[in-house]
Design an enzyme around this catalytic site. Structure first.
Site, mmCIF file in Angstrom:
data_model
loop_
_atom_site.group_PDB
_atom_site.id
_atom_site.type_symbol
_atom_site.label_atom_id
_atom_site.label_comp_id
_atom_site.label_asym_id
_atom_site.label_seq_id
_atom_site.Cartn_x
_atom_site.Cartn_y
_atom_site.Cartn_z
ATOM 1 N N GLU A 320 -0.986 12.497 -11.501
ATOM 2 C CA GLU A 320 -1.037 12.663 -10.044
ATOM 3 C C GLU A 320 -2.099 13.664 -9.626
ATOM 4 O O GLU A 320 -2.942 13.382 -8.767
ATOM 5 C CB GLU A 320 0.329 13.107 -9.522
ATOM 6 C CG GLU A 320 0.399 13.280 -8.014
ATOM 7 C CD GLU A 320 0.341 11.960 -7.279
ATOM 8 O OE1 GLU A 320 -0.723 11.683 -6.679
ATOM 9 O OE2 GLU A 320 1.332 11.219 -7.306
ATOM 10 N N ASP A 324 -5.502 12.815 -7.491
ATOM 11 C CA ASP A 324 -5.675 13.350 -6.140
ATOM 12 C C ASP A 324 -6.935 14.196 -6.032
ATOM 13 O O ASP A 324 -7.723 14.049 -5.084
ATOM 14 C CB ASP A 324 -4.467 14.211 -5.760
ATOM 15 C CG ASP A 324 -3.184 13.404 -5.623
ATOM 16 O OD1 ASP A 324 -3.257 12.167 -5.561
ATOM 17 O OD2 ASP A 324 -2.107 14.024 -5.589
ATOM 18 N N SER A 573 -0.262 6.790 -4.090
ATOM 19 C CA SER A 573 -0.726 8.124 -4.467
ATOM 20 C C SER A 573 -2.244 8.212 -4.376
ATOM 21 O O SER A 573 -2.790 9.294 -4.136
ATOM 22 C CB SER A 573 -0.297 8.460 -5.901
ATOM 23 O OG SER A 573 1.069 8.778 -5.962
ATOM 24 N N ASP A 614 -8.021 -4.894 9.869
ATOM 25 C CA ASP A 614 -6.706 -5.522 9.863
ATOM 26 C C ASP A 614 -6.504 -6.291 8.559
ATOM 27 O O ASP A 614 -7.386 -7.026 8.115
ATOM 28 C CB ASP A 614 -6.583 -6.463 11.059
ATOM 29 C CG ASP A 614 -5.153 -6.899 11.326
ATOM 30 O OD1 ASP A 614 -4.243 -6.325 10.715
ATOM 31 O OD2 ASP A 614 -4.967 -7.813 12.151
ATOM 32 N N ILE A 615 -5.348 -6.108 7.940
ATOM 33 C CA ILE A 615 -5.019 -6.795 6.695
ATOM 34 C C ILE A 615 -3.989 -7.875 7.010
ATOM 35 O O ILE A 615 -2.939 -7.597 7.610
ATOM 36 C CB ILE A 615 -4.434 -5.806 5.653
ATOM 37 C CG1 ILE A 615 -5.401 -4.641 5.430
ATOM 38 C CG2 ILE A 615 -4.134 -6.525 4.339
ATOM 39 C CD1 ILE A 615 -6.764 -5.022 4.904
ATOM 40 N N GLY A 633 -2.412 -7.683 13.317
ATOM 41 C CA GLY A 633 -1.843 -6.552 14.037
ATOM 42 C C GLY A 633 -1.061 -5.654 13.093
ATOM 43 O O GLY A 633 -1.127 -5.785 11.875
ATOM 44 N N ASP A 635 1.849 -4.232 10.841
ATOM 45 C CA ASP A 635 2.944 -4.806 10.065
ATOM 46 C C ASP A 635 3.508 -3.740 9.132
ATOM 47 O O ASP A 635 2.833 -2.757 8.815
ATOM 48 C CB ASP A 635 2.476 -6.029 9.276
ATOM 49 C CG ASP A 635 1.309 -5.715 8.349
ATOM 50 O OD1 ASP A 635 1.510 -4.994 7.351
ATOM 51 O OD2 ASP A 635 0.187 -6.191 8.617
#
Length: 656
Positions: A320, A324, A573, A614-615, A633, A635
């Protein structure tokens, strides 16, 4: 404070008879279950033993907090960007003098002299010592000893009452129903706070619910190289971004270039024992971020004894933090990144422990930390950190956290208190970013709830049941980030889809928080055009609650240096610090133009959805279902979509 076990358990000692709740009193808190604790019937606590009583007073004006924040964060407001100072915020929400006066009057009438009372700075706590007999009379309760299956002893009560007229003025009283005080087995029998469960310690290596998932290990010089060797350009070309995500892939995906400024601030939160390894950072720099000098480190802000430990090394210990920091530093360089390393090696820490370090008033307001869920500081354990870090750091302008828990793991009161603190940070001009989770509509460990709306907080193995939303992503005052992926075999310029490789983007609807005003139009449109067919037993379909995530970013196939090797990494993450990096780059430009940081960004995001990609493909399966589906839109899979820096920058630059 130390106690004699003999005095505590003396069966012949004088005891008070608890008073029943009268007409003028009302039960303030009641334990719903005892879990593995069993009340002892063979002994009673000695009524003359003195307890350190703490009364947490209710903060004032919290009901106005949302409107205050919207006045600052709504792009259509004349007060946009006029962030408050820490003192202004603390003063605005401090318990009222009326609350102080009424509680003091009650205590005096009950025989607790004012000379025994101590009022904390900020008017958050009234503390005093009182005998068990006095407290039982005061709170209309009865203290008992409880035995844990582990053999640990505990002193608490099942419920307690306060005068009806004071209920709105008192947040919490301790020690009472919470298992916050345990009887040590050592020779001096000291009463101590209990440790938080490992499942609620974000940095615990065994708590992998929100941590990134490890994929293929890429060994050899074709994948990682030293500063004096050639970069494996063929492997990491833009043509291969559908297999290997690198900083350059993200720049191509989201339409931004290398950073050039260092005028803002960006913070990454990690929880001990999670730690980065400097040689991993150097290896990443030499392969994928050569503009960053070898040896470059984040700025360490240690909280409650937080250390970048090097004793244990594994993907669960380092994955992690390495992920990051490598990507945050690569994307915002030359801006320095601040590492908020939280918790000592003994006790660990929680989100509340982190927040304490940014806001001294949070250490005490609303009852302070809850030892059931938070690390106890000063840490009473041998080798523990012997201070409590309150308000020691000024928060960075953007703070990204890639950890989370199930909403049902915690009490609503606990979550609301923490969420209100994120609201206050937004008022101060801080952007708070959280990953949305990696198990689709399921919770940590892919578990699902056994009852509608996760009532009771009980889980199954995940093959069926009720959808299990995450926290803090469901808090309306954070920006929750889901995950996308490049379509397998597609180019880096093609539209992405919801992540369905190794992980599934966390998303759904809260069982605690109401739908915020800034989100209502988008969510109502979703239900009008794309209402799911699931029933109320599967998710909160009331259409009145907070939906998440807000946005998304790529979460698959990241090339990360971990423990000396390149490895592919997956998860929200990765998505959270990437989105945070892009907001940091926007802040850099605003500061250079003489403007302030953007602060709470959700109202601007929802008011300008066209500045995001937008996906419309993919889903977030879980709980034996296909989950929700990404549609046109907003979701509950990918939110409003992924960032487009070149569209976002002019929108934010046009704001005051």
């Amino acid at each position: 404070m130390r106690f004699s076990l003999i005095a505590l358990v003396g069966a012949l000692a004088a005891t008070a008879v608890a008073l029943p709740a009268s007409v003028s009193h009302i039960i303030h808190e009641k334990r719903s279950s005892l879990s593995r604790w069993v009340a002892r019937t063979d002994v009673r606590p000695n009524g003359s033993i003195r307890l350190p009583v703490r009364i947490g007073l209710t903060q004032s004006n919290l009901d106005l907090g949302h409107d205050i924040l919207m006045d600052i964060a709504d792009p259509s407001s004349d007060n946009y960007g006029k962030h408050w100072t820490a003192k202004q915020i603390a003063d605005a929400f401090a318990p009222s003098q009326e609350s102080v006066d009424m509680v003091v009057e009650w205590l005096e009438e009950s025989g607790i002299e004012t000379s025994r009372l101590i009022l904390s700075p900020g008017r958050n706590w009234l503390t005093f010592d009182a005998t068990i007999m006095e407290v039982e009379s005061l709170l209309h309760t009865q203290y008992k000893f409880y035995a844990h299956e582990s053999g640990q002893g505990h002193l608490a009560c099942d419920e307690y009452s306060v005068p009806r007229k004071l209920r709105q003025h008192i947040d919490i009283i301790m020690p009472t129903v919470h298992f916050d005080t345990k009887i040590a087995s050592g020779p001096e029998n000291e009463l101590k706070k209990r440790s938080m469960p490992p499942s609620l310690q974000p940095g615990n290596p065994d708590n992998t619910g929100f941590k990134p998932k490890q994929g293929e290990i890429l060994s050899g010089p074709d994948f990682m190289t030293t500063p004096d060797a050639a970069v494996p350009a063929t492997v990491y070309s833009l043509a291969n971004c559908n297999q290997y995500i690198t900083p350059d892939c993200l720049r191509a995906l989201y339409n931004f270039t290398n950073g050039t400024l260092a005028q803002s601030s960006y913070g990454i939160v990690e929880y001990t024992p999670e730690a980065y390894i400097q040689t991993d950072l150097n290896l990443f720099y030499s392969t994928l971020a050569r503009e960053i000098p070898q040896g470059t480190t984040p700025t360490l802000d240690s909280i409650d004894g937080g250390v970048n430990q090097q004793t244990t090394q594994s993907f669960n210990d380092n994955g992690e933090s390495d992920l990051d920091l490598q990507y945050a530093q690569a994307l915002v360089y030359p801006q320095k990144v601040t590492l908020y390393q939280t918790g000592d090696l003994v006790e660990g820490a929680s989100f509340n422990n982190f927040l304490d370090a940014l806001d001294a008033s949070y250490c005490t307001s609303g009852g302070g930390d809850n030892p059931n869920f938070d690390g106890t500081y000063p840490d009473p354990n041998p080798g523990g950190y012997k201070k409590h870090d309150c308000g020691i750091y000024t928060p960075a302008s953007v703070i990204s956290t890639s950890y989370g828990s199930n909403e049902a793991d915690l009490t609503p009161a606990y979550e609301v208190r923490q969420c209100n603190e994120y609201m206050k940070l937004g008022m101060a001009g801080v952007t708070i970013i959280y990953s949305s989770g990696d198990n689709g509509v399921a919770g940590n460990g892919a578990q699902c709830c056994t009852k509608a709306k996760c009532a009771g907080g009980t889980y199954n193995a995940g093959g069926s049941g009720t959808f299990n939303p995450s926290f803090p992503g469901t808090c309306p005052y954070v920006t929750s980030v889901g995950a996308t992926q490049i379509v397998p075999g597609a180019s880096v310029t093609a539209p992405e889809e919801a992540c369905e490789t190794v992980i599934f983007s966390g998303g759904g609807f809260s069982n605690v928080f109401a739908m915020p005003s800034y989100q209502s139009t988008a969510v109502k449109s979703y239900f009008t055009k794309h209402k799911p067919t699931y029933t109320a037993t599967q998710y909160n379909n009331s259409q009145t609650v907070r939906g998440y995530p807000d946005v998304s970013a790529n979460g698959a196939n990241y090339v990360v240096a971990v423990d000396g090797n390149a490895t592919l990494v997956y998860g929200t993450s990765a998505s959270a610090p990437v989105f945070g990096s892009i907001i940091t780059l926007i802040n850099e430009q605003r500061v250079a133009a003489g403007k302030g940081a953007v602060g709470f960004i959700n109202p601007t995001l929802y008011a300008n959805p066209s500045m995001l990609n937008d996906i419309t493909a993919g889903g977030n399966q879980g709980c034996g279902t296909a989950g929700f589906t990404a549609v046109s839109g907003w979701d509950p899979v990918t939110g409003l979509g992924t960032p487009n820096y070149q569209k976002m920058l002019p929108v934010f630059m046009a704001l005051p």
